[in-house]
Design a protein around this motif. Sequence first.
Motif, PDB file in Angstrom:
ATOM      1  N   SER A   1     -10.645  20.153  -2.857  1.00  0.00           N
ATOM      2  CA  SER A   1     -12.077  20.122  -3.182  1.00  0.00           C
ATOM      3  C   SER A   1     -12.442  18.727  -3.697  1.00  0.00           C
ATOM      4  O   SER A   1     -11.569  17.966  -4.137  1.00  0.00           O
ATOM      5  N   HIS A   2     -13.747  18.433  -3.681  1.00  0.00           N
ATOM      6  CA  HIS A   2     -14.199  17.129  -4.194  1.00  0.00           C
ATOM      7  C   HIS A   2     -13.817  16.969  -5.651  1.00  0.00           C
ATOM      8  O   HIS A   2     -13.466  15.889  -6.106  1.00  0.00           O
ATOM      9  N   ARG A   3     -13.884  18.062  -6.356  1.00  0.00           N
ATOM     10  CA  ARG A   3     -13.547  18.039  -7.776  1.00  0.00           C
ATOM     11  C   ARG A   3     -12.083  17.639  -7.990  1.00  0.00           C
ATOM     12  O   ARG A   3     -11.770  16.791  -8.822  1.00  0.00           O
ATOM     13  N   ALA A   4     -11.200  18.273  -7.212  1.00  0.00           N
ATOM     14  CA  ALA A   4      -9.777  17.948  -7.341  1.00  0.00           C
ATOM     15  C   ALA A   4      -9.529  16.486  -6.960  1.00  0.00           C
ATOM     16  O   ALA A   4      -8.731  15.784  -7.599  1.00  0.00           O
ATOM     17  N   GLN A   5     -10.221  16.028  -5.923  1.00  0.00           N
ATOM     18  CA  GLN A   5     -10.052  14.634  -5.488  1.00  0.00           C
ATOM     19  C   GLN A   5     -10.490  13.680  -6.592  1.00  0.00           C
ATOM     20  O   GLN A   5      -9.829  12.688  -6.876  1.00  0.00           O
ATOM     21  N   LYS A   6     -11.640  14.037  -7.209  1.00  0.00           N
ATOM     22  CA  LYS A   6     -12.195  13.164  -8.246  1.00  0.00           C
ATOM     23  C   LYS A   6     -11.244  13.095  -9.447  1.00  0.00           C
ATOM     24  O   LYS A   6     -10.971  12.016  -9.974  1.00  0.00           O
ATOM     25  N   SER A   7     -10.700  14.247  -9.818  1.00  0.00           N
ATOM     26  CA  SER A   7      -9.851  14.242 -10.996  1.00  0.00           C
ATOM     27  C   SER A   7      -8.531  13.500 -10.695  1.00  0.00           C
ATOM     28  O   SER A   7      -8.008  12.765 -11.538  1.00  0.00           O
ATOM     29  N   PHE A   8      -8.017  13.639  -9.479  1.00  0.00           N
ATOM     30  CA  PHE A   8      -6.814  12.900  -9.074  1.00  0.00           C
ATOM     31  C   PHE A   8      -7.068  11.391  -9.184  1.00  0.00           C
ATOM     32  O   PHE A   8      -6.280  10.650  -9.769  1.00  0.00           O
TER      33      PHE A   8
ATOM     34  N   LEU B   1      -2.989   2.337  -4.064  1.00  0.00           N
ATOM     35  CA  LEU B   1      -2.735   3.702  -3.622  1.00  0.00           C
ATOM     36  C   LEU B   1      -3.868   4.133  -2.699  1.00  0.00           C
ATOM     37  O   LEU B   1      -5.036   4.125  -3.066  1.00  0.00           O
ATOM     38  N   ASN B   2      -3.475   4.457  -1.462  1.00  0.00           N
ATOM     39  CA  ASN B   2      -4.455   4.895  -0.487  1.00  0.00           C
ATOM     40  C   ASN B   2      -4.369   6.416  -0.389  1.00  0.00           C
ATOM     41  O   ASN B   2      -3.391   6.952   0.148  1.00  0.00           O
TER      42      ASN B   2
ATOM     43  N   GLN C   1      -7.783   3.832  -3.672  1.00  0.00           N
ATOM     44  CA  GLN C   1      -8.843   3.817  -2.671  1.00  0.00           C
ATOM     45  C   GLN C   1      -8.735   5.130  -1.907  1.00  0.00           C
ATOM     46  O   GLN C   1      -7.626   5.556  -1.599  1.00  0.00           O
ATOM     47  N   PHE C   2      -9.851   5.749  -1.656  1.00  0.00           N
ATOM     48  CA  PHE C   2      -9.813   6.947  -0.821  1.00  0.00           C
ATOM     49  C   PHE C   2     -10.115   6.545   0.604  1.00  0.00           C
ATOM     50  O   PHE C   2     -11.082   5.831   0.847  1.00  0.00           O
ATOM     51  N   ARG C   3      -9.285   6.953   1.531  1.00  0.00           N
ATOM     52  CA  ARG C   3      -9.505   6.557   2.919  1.00  0.00           C
ATOM     53  C   ARG C   3     -10.650   7.365   3.489  1.00  0.00           C
ATOM     54  O   ARG C   3     -10.694   8.588   3.361  1.00  0.00           O
ATOM     55  N   GLN C   4     -11.568   6.625   4.101  1.00  0.00           N
ATOM     56  CA  GLN C   4     -12.709   7.289   4.738  1.00  0.00           C
ATOM     57  C   GLN C   4     -12.219   8.032   5.971  1.00  0.00           C
ATOM     58  O   GLN C   4     -11.454   7.489   6.762  1.00  0.00           O
ATOM     59  N   ARG C   5     -12.675   9.226   6.133  1.00  0.00           N
ATOM     60  CA  ARG C   5     -12.259   9.967   7.317  1.00  0.00           C
ATOM     61  C   ARG C   5     -13.051   9.477   8.525  1.00  0.00           C
ATOM     62  O   ARG C   5     -14.264   9.410   8.483  1.00  0.00           O
TER      63      ARG C   5
ATOM     64  N   THR D   1       0.861  -1.183   0.000  1.00  0.00           N
ATOM     65  CA  THR D   1       0.000   0.000   0.000  1.00  0.00           C
ATOM     66  C   THR D   1       0.896   1.231   0.000  1.00  0.00           C
ATOM     67  O   THR D   1       1.921   1.250   0.694  1.00  0.00           O
ATOM     68  N   PHE D   2       0.542   2.204  -0.824  1.00  0.00           N
ATOM     69  CA  PHE D   2       1.228   3.493  -0.746  1.00  0.00           C
ATOM     70  C   PHE D   2       0.209   4.524  -0.288  1.00  0.00           C
ATOM     71  O   PHE D   2      -0.895   4.587  -0.832  1.00  0.00           O
ATOM     72  N   GLU D   3       0.591   5.275   0.737  1.00  0.00           N
ATOM     73  CA  GLU D   3      -0.323   6.299   1.248  1.00  0.00           C
ATOM     74  C   GLU D   3       0.071   7.649   0.669  1.00  0.00           C
ATOM     75  O   GLU D   3       1.250   7.938   0.469  1.00  0.00           O
ATOM     76  N   TYR D   4      -0.960   8.450   0.430  1.00  0.00           N
ATOM     77  CA  TYR D   4      -0.704   9.741  -0.214  1.00  0.00           C
ATOM     78  C   TYR D   4      -1.685  10.746   0.367  1.00  0.00           C
ATOM     79  O   TYR D   4      -2.877  10.710   0.058  1.00  0.00           O
ATOM     80  N   VAL D   5      -1.209  11.594   1.252  1.00  0.00           N
ATOM     81  CA  VAL D   5      -2.064  12.632   1.820  1.00  0.00           C
ATOM     82  C   VAL D   5      -2.248  13.715   0.756  1.00  0.00           C
ATOM     83  O   VAL D   5      -1.253  14.228   0.218  1.00  0.00           O
ATOM     84  N   LEU D   6      -3.486  14.034   0.438  1.00  0.00           N
ATOM     85  CA  LEU D   6      -3.738  15.041  -0.597  1.00  0.00           C
ATOM     86  C   LEU D   6      -3.817  16.423   0.034  1.00  0.00           C
ATOM     87  O   LEU D   6      -4.679  16.690   0.882  1.00  0.00           O
ATOM     88  N   LEU D   7      -2.895  17.284  -0.371  1.00  0.00           N
ATOM     89  CA  LEU D   7      -2.827  18.641   0.164  1.00  0.00           C
ATOM     90  C   LEU D   7      -3.227  19.595  -0.959  1.00  0.00           C
ATOM     91  O   LEU D   7      -2.560  19.621  -2.013  1.00  0.00           O
TER      92      LEU D   7
END
Length: 352
Positions: free
Chosen positions: A300-307, A283-284, A319-323, A253-259
């Motif tokens: 933003s949700h948009r940026a997350q979706k496009s990523f 990729l988490n 996979q997007f980690r649930q908060r 698993t690779f974790e990637y905090v989206l900033l």
Amino acid sequence: MQHILESHTDLTAWFAERKQPTFRTEQLRQWLFETRAEQFDDMSNLPKELRSELAQSFQMWTSTTAKHCRATDGTEKLLLQLADGGQIECVLLRDEARRSICISSQVGCAMGCVFCASGLDGVDRNLTTGELIEQMLRLARLLPQEERLSHIVVMGMGEPLANLDRLLPALELASSESGLGISPRRITISTVGLPPALRRLTEECPKYNLAVSLHAPNDNLRNELVPVNRKTGLTAIMSEADRYFEASGRRLTFEYVLLGGLNDLPEHARELASLLRGRPALLNAIPYNPVAGLPYKTPSHRAQKSFREILQNGGINVQFRQRKGDEINAACGQLRRSTPRIVPLRTSETTA
Ligand code: SAH
């Protein structure tokens, strides 16, 4: 005084010296790991004298619960006060049938990731094996008797690969049938990626899941976000991660905090896809959880979706980690030594 959890394997000898039958070890094990007794005196099928002898010879807890928070999503967080005054946090997460815990490996953290609360005051020291196991037992005690812990992630405060000497025996006990009996497949070590320690893990114990905290697809950006990268570099980390995969057969698993605006742009997603392509990896992505006092933004949700789409189109499992637990600051990156350092003792505090 010896810690009962550190000296676990010597107990058979300890009982034998006292001419006790061999089944005492199993009885004690059940009290510690299944009934989750609070003290030796509760162990009602042991002779009273033996209970007090145990209490004189061994410590059962070195930490106390300084604070206990509960969020409406079922997440619970404990602030533990250690014998020397240090403080750590650990978390219980509920997700359908899963009962996962997130434990800390050090008091503070030396890695300096710029977006994480755990390293804001640097590192104090490594946790002992007993302290690591105490977190597991304290969190297990929050469950009703009929429920058991199912998963462990070593993803709390600290860098677990900087404390392998104490972590490995603790995970051995967690996964052993004579301990908590949690399959190594349900135990994950999350690391910033320290190549020599990764090599050691591959050689000594490649049976846990490995998660590598990446946060950037190239050294320039990673040097900014994860300062320890200046010493290690991505190439060495990726090749040690590949070796771990070969030895363990467990998908990485690779974790990637989206900033927001920093590492979440389309160009980052494309570069990340080419870095991970061909690797059996997940990729988490973890949208940044706010940390008081830090300037970063959750995308933003948009940026997350496009990523997400760029990676998926590049053939990468994402996979997007649930908060979870953010209302009590128990989400990823929000664990810290609370200030003031000495918190008045409270047995239970409910914030929900
Ligand atoms: N030192 C280890 C374990 C602790 S960090 C490691 O680096 O992996 C556990 C995870 O939480 C890491 O993936 C980390 O990057 C992530 N994290 C840290 N701060 C965060 C934040 N503010 N928001 C979301 N995730 C964060």
